[in-house]
Design an enzyme around this catalytic site. Sequence first.
Site, short mmCIF file in Angstrom:
data_model
loop_
_atom_site.label_atom_id
_atom_site.label_comp_id
_atom_site.label_asym_id
_atom_site.label_seq_id
_atom_site.Cartn_x
_atom_site.Cartn_y
_atom_site.Cartn_z
N GLU A 94 9.93 -0.41 6.82
CA GLU A 94 9.99 -0.73 8.24
C GLU A 94 10.52 0.49 8.97
O GLU A 94 11.18 1.34 8.36
CB GLU A 94 10.88 -1.96 8.49
N ASN A 120 20.74 -12.87 8.80
CA ASN A 120 21.91 -12.03 9.10
C ASN A 120 21.75 -11.16 10.34
O ASN A 120 22.72 -10.86 11.01
CB ASN A 120 22.25 -11.18 7.87
N CYS A 172 21.97 -6.68 3.47
CA CYS A 172 21.22 -6.46 2.22
C CYS A 172 21.46 -5.09 1.62
O CYS A 172 21.50 -4.92 0.42
CB CYS A 172 19.74 -6.60 2.52
N LYS A 195 11.80 -0.92 -6.63
CA LYS A 195 12.08 -1.88 -7.72
C LYS A 195 12.11 -3.31 -7.17
O LYS A 195 11.30 -3.67 -6.31
CB LYS A 195 13.38 -1.48 -8.45
N GLU A 204 11.20 -6.88 2.45
CA GLU A 204 12.54 -6.27 2.60
C GLU A 204 13.52 -7.23 1.95
O GLU A 204 13.88 -8.25 2.54
CB GLU A 204 12.86 -6.12 4.09
O1 TXE Z 1 16.91 -15.42 2.33
P1 TXE Z 1 15.80 -16.48 1.91
P2 TXE Z 1 18.14 -15.71 3.30
C1 TXE Z 1 18.12 -10.72 1.91
C2 TXE Z 1 19.53 -10.67 1.38
C3 TXE Z 1 19.67 -12.03 0.77
C4 TXE Z 1 18.79 -12.91 1.62
C5 TXE Z 1 19.61 -13.74 2.53
O2 TXE Z 1 19.66 -9.62 0.47
O3 TXE Z 1 19.17 -11.99 -0.55
O4 TXE Z 1 17.93 -12.06 2.38
O5 TXE Z 1 18.78 -14.26 3.53
C6 TXE Z 1 11.87 -18.12 4.23
N1 TXE Z 1 7.62 -19.08 1.48
N2 TXE Z 1 18.00 -9.81 3.00
O6 TXE Z 1 19.09 -16.59 2.58
O7 TXE Z 1 16.33 -17.78 1.45
C7 TXE Z 1 13.14 -18.72 4.76
O8 TXE Z 1 12.86 -19.89 5.53
C8 TXE Z 1 7.77 -18.52 2.71
C9 TXE Z 1 17.31 -8.57 2.79
O9 TXE Z 1 17.61 -16.16 4.62
O10 TXE Z 1 14.92 -15.74 1.00
C10 TXE Z 1 13.69 -17.59 5.60
O11 TXE Z 1 13.10 -17.57 6.88
N3 TXE Z 1 8.96 -18.35 3.31
C11 TXE Z 1 17.06 -7.83 4.06
C12 TXE Z 1 13.27 -16.35 4.82
O12 TXE Z 1 12.23 -16.76 3.95
C13 TXE Z 1 10.07 -18.74 2.65
C14 TXE Z 1 18.10 -7.90 5.09
C15 TXE Z 1 14.40 -15.76 3.99
O13 TXE Z 1 15.00 -16.80 3.28
C16 TXE Z 1 10.01 -19.33 1.36
C17 TXE Z 1 18.65 -9.23 5.21
C18 TXE Z 1 8.72 -19.50 0.78
N4 TXE Z 1 8.57 -20.05 -0.43
C19 TXE Z 1 18.64 -10.13 4.17
N5 TXE Z 1 11.29 -19.62 0.96
C20 TXE Z 1 16.56 -6.41 3.94
N6 TXE Z 1 16.32 -5.84 2.77
O14 TXE Z 1 16.35 -5.82 4.98
C21 TXE Z 1 12.10 -19.23 1.98
N7 TXE Z 1 11.38 -18.69 2.99
#
Ligand code: TXE
Length: 493
Positions: free
Chosen positions: A467, A154, A285, A460, A251
């Site tokens: 960060e 995002n 998020c 939680k 995060e």
């Molecule tokens: O997340 P994904 P997305 C969160 C937001 C939502 C999600 C959306 O709340 O839940 O992110 O982003 C990699 N081992 N935030 O769909 O699928 C994957 O390739 C290692 C919170 O992208 O979890 C990608 O690069 N890596 C945030 C990254 O993880 C793995 C702000 C995230 O993918 C993996 C923005 C694995 N097993 C979005 N599986 C905040 N809190 O600041 C996937 N990836």
Amino acid sequence: MFLNENMVYNQFIDGVFTSSSNRESWINYNPANNQSLGEVYRANHEDIEAAVDSSEKAFHVWKIKTGAERGRVLLKAASILRSRLEEIAILEMQDVGKPISEALAVDIISAADALEYFGGMAATIHGEFVDLKNAFGYTRPEPLGVCAGIGAWNYPIQIAAWKAAPALACGNAMIFKSSELTPATSIELAKAFMEAGAPAGLFNVVHGDGRVGGMLVDHPRIAKISLTGSVATGKKILSSAATHLKKVTLELGGKSPLIIFEDADITSAVSAALLANFYTQGEVCSNGTRVFVQRSIYNSFLQQLKERTEKIKLGDPSDPDTQMGALISKAHMEKVIQFIEAGKSSGATLLTGGFQPEKDFKGRDIKSGNFIAPTIFTDCDDTMEICRQEIFGPVLCILCFDSEEEVIERANDTPFGLAAGVFTNDIKRGHRVIHQLQAGTCWINNYNITPIELPFGGNKQSGQGRENSLAAIQYYTQLKSVYVELGNVESPY
Ligand code: TXE
């Protein structure tokens, strides 16, 4: 206003792009029209090894530089990003589907802010001295070595910079993997570091999905993982990192409360609710997606909220007048639509939105893109799926409350703990309530304002670590304590 739409996204390792031969690839789509932006090549094992070797080499050069020398490189990289603001903003807009107005106002500027903040403070990172009996002690905050950053889709370049800036300021090297859905702008950050005089390999970029992310997490010569992503991914990474006892900061997602008390400035509170749910199409998020409104102002708040929601200019992200763009992918759009259907079938009232517009605010055909009208549900109750699950789309849930005690209890009734907002003009109530909310990142009378000077992160199930701000330093250093004897060793032997 589109750049070259036949990009080739290769790995950026040791200051150069690798070849694309004998690698898997996929197409990167523009969310606004689902046309190809080019082909992305997935890192293989050799690429990961090469990236680690290169980062280790850079680390040994970088760690012996002074904080001031490191800071100068980060500051120059920041000015390079600022000088390329429009070009990189267009890349980000095409990759994410967000309005160009947002990309110009937030993404690249926040990335440059992070580089400037940590570049400016790199020279101040220090340990402590303590006088002891016939001895003295001191501490050394030492770098960790090669760190890996794994990003969500995002805010691609902002996420990359929020990880790279403290990591490099503390003397580390970083290998960064952006989301497979948004490969474009982390490379621009890598190029800016090179142009700023960083040693080749200090910030390497690899592409791939969770499998490549997993290769970084499992690599024995990578000391630390910083993820921005979903809770599910955070749990997988934390358990994998246990094998090598790696440091991990997470995060993750949220379902944050935004509480509006009856004495709040209604226009500001509505502005915050709109920003907390529809900015970046709701794909943020820390969004305040559970909007709790005190009963006495419920109708007036709702009326203004509905009117202003229905005026939001949704459409072509490349149009400077557009205020809301396309969701990241068809698959994600379908997921959000399923949540909307679930909301309707659970008995909530669809106040506005909930559909896929075929024309945008200027009458342009947007059927080929991933667009959902800003959506508001009323008559919600806390147990509904739309009030408990993170939707990560333009869906706002309104909940009504009577007392302060009641709303605090309901706001905290969630496994998440990322963010929270309170609107009131009663200064005591504002602080009293925010102190009781189980969230890491909070606002009083505003929402989602994230200056680099303040820590960002959740409690939680929303993650661990922080960060930005001085707090980030502890996650990219390890503390050594040194005892210096000024007398003799007293020994009973
Ligand atoms: O997340 P994904 P997305 C969160 C937001 C939502 C999600 C959306 O709340 O839940 O992110 O982003 C990699 N081992 N935030 O769909 O699928 C994957 O390739 C290692 C919170 O992208 O979890 C990608 O690069 N890596 C945030 C990254 O993880 C793995 C702000 C995230 O993918 C993996 C923005 C694995 N097993 C979005 N599986 C905040 N809190 O600041 C996937 N990836």
